[in-house]
Write a protein that holds these residues in place. Structure first.
Motif, PDB file in Angstrom:
ATOM      1  N   MET A 105       0.827  -1.191   0.000  1.00 39.18           N
ATOM      2  CA  MET A 105       0.000   0.000   0.000  1.00 39.18           C
ATOM      3  C   MET A 105       0.873   1.256   0.000  1.00 39.18           C
ATOM      4  O   MET A 105       0.641   2.152  -0.770  1.00 39.18           O
ATOM      5  CB  MET A 105      -0.917  -0.055   1.231  1.00 39.18           C
ATOM      6  CG  MET A 105      -1.919   1.038   1.330  1.00 39.18           C
ATOM      7  SD  MET A 105      -3.246   1.271   0.134  1.00 39.18           S
ATOM      8  CE  MET A 105      -3.563  -0.264  -0.617  1.00 39.18           C
ATOM      9  N   THR A 106       1.871   1.292   0.887  1.00 37.49           N
ATOM     10  CA  THR A 106       2.729   2.475   0.930  1.00 37.49           C
ATOM     11  C   THR A 106       3.638   2.556  -0.294  1.00 37.49           C
ATOM     12  O   THR A 106       3.945   3.650  -0.757  1.00 37.49           O
ATOM     13  CB  THR A 106       3.589   2.484   2.207  1.00 37.49           C
ATOM     14  OG1 THR A 106       4.346   1.278   2.270  1.00 37.49           O
ATOM     15  CG2 THR A 106       2.721   2.616   3.441  1.00 37.49           C
ATOM     16  N   SER A 107       4.036   1.419  -0.815  1.00 37.86           N
ATOM     17  CA  SER A 107       4.910   1.447  -1.998  1.00 37.86           C
ATOM     18  C   SER A 107       4.155   1.955  -3.222  1.00 37.86           C
ATOM     19  O   SER A 107       4.732   2.658  -4.054  1.00 37.86           O
ATOM     20  CB  SER A 107       5.510   0.071  -2.269  1.00 37.86           C
ATOM     21  OG  SER A 107       4.493  -0.870  -2.513  1.00 37.86           O
ATOM     22  N   SER A 108       2.873   1.645  -3.328  1.00 41.05           N
ATOM     23  CA  SER A 108       2.107   2.163  -4.466  1.00 41.05           C
ATOM     24  C   SER A 108       1.911   3.675  -4.345  1.00 41.05           C
ATOM     25  O   SER A 108       1.929   4.395  -5.348  1.00 41.05           O
ATOM     26  CB  SER A 108       0.761   1.449  -4.591  1.00 41.05           C
ATOM     27  OG  SER A 108      -0.016   1.631  -3.430  1.00 41.05           O
ATOM     28  N   PHE A 109       1.752   4.179  -3.108  1.00 42.12           N
ATOM     29  CA  PHE A 109       1.641   5.621  -2.929  1.00 42.12           C
ATOM     30  C   PHE A 109       2.975   6.307  -3.239  1.00 42.12           C
ATOM     31  O   PHE A 109       3.013   7.364  -3.858  1.00 42.12           O
ATOM     32  CB  PHE A 109       1.174   5.970  -1.514  1.00 42.12           C
ATOM     33  CG  PHE A 109       0.911   7.436  -1.325  1.00 42.12           C
ATOM     34  CD1 PHE A 109      -0.173   8.039  -1.927  1.00 42.12           C
ATOM     35  CD2 PHE A 109       1.745   8.213  -0.538  1.00 42.12           C
ATOM     36  CE1 PHE A 109      -0.415   9.392  -1.765  1.00 42.12           C
ATOM     37  CE2 PHE A 109       1.510   9.562  -0.364  1.00 42.12           C
ATOM     38  CZ  PHE A 109       0.423  10.154  -0.980  1.00 42.12           C
ATOM     39  N   ALA A 110       4.068   5.676  -2.824  1.00 41.98           N
ATOM     40  CA  ALA A 110       5.391   6.224  -3.132  1.00 41.98           C
ATOM     41  C   ALA A 110       5.618   6.280  -4.634  1.00 41.98           C
ATOM     42  O   ALA A 110       6.219   7.223  -5.152  1.00 41.98           O
ATOM     43  CB  ALA A 110       6.475   5.385  -2.464  1.00 41.98           C
ATOM     44  N   GLU A 111       5.121   5.292  -5.343  1.00 46.67           N
ATOM     45  CA  GLU A 111       5.250   5.297  -6.810  1.00 46.67           C
ATOM     46  C   GLU A 111       4.450   6.436  -7.427  1.00 46.67           C
ATOM     47  O   GLU A 111       4.909   7.089  -8.360  1.00 46.67           O
ATOM     48  CB  GLU A 111       4.772   3.957  -7.370  1.00 46.67           C
ATOM     49  CG  GLU A 111       4.994   3.813  -8.853  1.00 46.67           C
ATOM     50  CD  GLU A 111       4.550   2.461  -9.369  1.00 46.67           C
ATOM     51  OE1 GLU A 111       4.056   2.415 -10.504  1.00 46.67           O
ATOM     52  OE2 GLU A 111       4.701   1.469  -8.637  1.00 46.67           O
ATOM     53  N   ILE A 112       3.264   6.699  -6.885  1.00 41.23           N
ATOM     54  CA  ILE A 112       2.463   7.829  -7.370  1.00 41.23           C
ATOM     55  C   ILE A 112       3.226   9.133  -7.155  1.00 41.23           C
ATOM     56  O   ILE A 112       3.252  10.004  -8.024  1.00 41.23           O
ATOM     57  CB  ILE A 112       1.093   7.871  -6.656  1.00 41.23           C
ATOM     58  CG1 ILE A 112       0.225   6.692  -7.098  1.00 41.23           C
ATOM     59  CG2 ILE A 112       0.367   9.185  -6.927  1.00 41.23           C
ATOM     60  CD1 ILE A 112      -1.061   6.544  -6.304  1.00 41.23           C
ATOM     61  N   LEU A 113       3.880   9.261  -5.990  1.00 43.27           N
ATOM     62  CA  LEU A 113       4.640  10.473  -5.686  1.00 43.27           C
ATOM     63  C   LEU A 113       5.836  10.646  -6.615  1.00 43.27           C
ATOM     64  O   LEU A 113       6.089  11.741  -7.122  1.00 43.27           O
ATOM     65  CB  LEU A 113       5.137  10.447  -4.239  1.00 43.27           C
ATOM     66  CG  LEU A 113       4.108  10.631  -3.143  1.00 43.27           C
ATOM     67  CD1 LEU A 113       4.758  10.443  -1.785  1.00 43.27           C
ATOM     68  CD2 LEU A 113       3.451  11.978  -3.239  1.00 43.27           C
ATOM     69  N   THR A 114       6.590   9.599  -6.818  1.00 46.61           N
ATOM     70  CA  THR A 114       7.836   9.717  -7.576  1.00 46.61           C
ATOM     71  C   THR A 114       7.633   9.741  -9.083  1.00 46.61           C
ATOM     72  O   THR A 114       8.443  10.320  -9.791  1.00 46.61           O
ATOM     73  CB  THR A 114       8.810   8.581  -7.219  1.00 46.61           C
ATOM     74  OG1 THR A 114       8.165   7.331  -7.462  1.00 46.61           O
ATOM     75  CG2 THR A 114       9.235   8.666  -5.765  1.00 46.61           C
ATOM     76  N   MET A 115       6.567   9.132  -9.556  1.00 51.48           N
ATOM     77  CA  MET A 115       6.337   9.063 -11.002  1.00 51.48           C
ATOM     78  C   MET A 115       5.377  10.150 -11.494  1.00 51.48           C
ATOM     79  O   MET A 115       5.024  10.165 -12.668  1.00 51.48           O
ATOM     80  CB  MET A 115       5.783   7.681 -11.390  1.00 51.48           C
ATOM     81  CG  MET A 115       6.685   6.521 -10.983  1.00 51.48           C
ATOM     82  SD  MET A 115       8.351   6.641 -11.638  1.00 51.48           S
ATOM     83  CE  MET A 115       8.057   6.267 -13.327  1.00 51.48           C
ATOM     84  N   PHE A 116       4.956  11.048 -10.597  1.00 49.86           N
ATOM     85  CA  PHE A 116       4.030  12.132 -10.946  1.00 49.86           C
ATOM     86  C   PHE A 116       2.771  11.597 -11.625  1.00 49.86           C
ATOM     87  O   PHE A 116       2.307  12.143 -12.616  1.00 49.86           O
ATOM     88  CB  PHE A 116       4.706  13.179 -11.845  1.00 49.86           C
ATOM     89  CG  PHE A 116       5.915  13.804 -11.236  1.00 49.86           C
ATOM     90  CD1 PHE A 116       5.811  14.610 -10.121  1.00 49.86           C
ATOM     91  CD2 PHE A 116       7.167  13.581 -11.769  1.00 49.86           C
ATOM     92  CE1 PHE A 116       6.930  15.185  -9.558  1.00 49.86           C
ATOM     93  CE2 PHE A 116       8.288  14.149 -11.218  1.00 49.86           C
ATOM     94  CZ  PHE A 116       8.172  14.953 -10.104  1.00 49.86           C
ATOM     95  N   SER A 117       2.218  10.528 -11.084  1.00 48.98           N
ATOM     96  CA  SER A 117       1.017   9.933 -11.667  1.00 48.98           C
ATOM     97  C   SER A 117      -0.180  10.168 -10.743  1.00 48.98           C
ATOM     98  O   SER A 117      -0.764   9.237 -10.198  1.00 48.98           O
ATOM     99  CB  SER A 117       1.239   8.446 -11.936  1.00 48.98           C
ATOM    100  OG  SER A 117       1.696   7.788 -10.768  1.00 48.98           O
ATOM    101  N   GLY A 118      -0.529  11.428 -10.586  1.00 51.75           N
ATOM    102  CA  GLY A 118      -1.623  11.817  -9.709  1.00 51.75           C
ATOM    103  C   GLY A 118      -2.979  11.335 -10.171  1.00 51.75           C
ATOM    104  O   GLY A 118      -3.922  11.276  -9.378  1.00 51.75           O
ATOM    105  N   THR A 119      -3.100  10.970 -11.443  1.00 56.56           N
ATOM    106  CA  THR A 119      -4.380  10.467 -11.940  1.00 56.56           C
ATOM    107  C   THR A 119      -4.741   9.130 -11.294  1.00 56.56           C
ATOM    108  O   THR A 119      -5.908   8.743 -11.305  1.00 56.56           O
ATOM    109  CB  THR A 119      -4.346  10.315 -13.471  1.00 56.56           C
ATOM    110  OG1 THR A 119      -3.232   9.489 -13.828  1.00 56.56           O
ATOM    111  CG2 THR A 119      -4.209  11.672 -14.145  1.00 56.56           C
TER     112      THR A 119
END
Length: 93
Positions: A1-15
């Motif tokens: 769960m936290t790793s998927s949020f970290a990926e959203i943060l680092t990859m700029f995939s706010g959608t």
């Protein structure tokens, strides 16, 4: 769960933020579900903030430094000493 949020943060995939919020709410993990409530309250701003790669730059650094100084001096001094410490600790850009 936290790793998927970290990926959203680092990859700029706010959608992907609405999907992550739904998954976080369904996961029943303490802390994660309550954390997900924050972005839900203003989803447009959260999505925009996680989609763009804009940075506040030196201005944000200055604000963070002043807040740190204020926390260090909490209850010890007034505005004059905070101002003096902020000016003495300022870094030219």
């Amino acid at each position: 769960m936290t790793s998927s949020f970290a990926e959203i943060l680092t990859m700029f995939s706010g959608t992907r933020l609405p999907d992550w919020i739904s998954q976080a709410a369904d996961a029943n993990l303490p802390g994660i579900g309550t954390f997900a409530i924050g972005p839900r309250s203003d989803l447009d701003a959260g999505t925009a903030g996680l989609t763009t790669d804009w940075d506040s730059g030196p201005g944000g650094d200055t604000v963070n430094r002043i807040k740190m100084l204020k926390r260090q001096m909490f209850g010890r001094a007034g505005l004059p000493l905070l101002r003096k410490r902020a000016l003495l600790n300022s870094v030219p850009y």
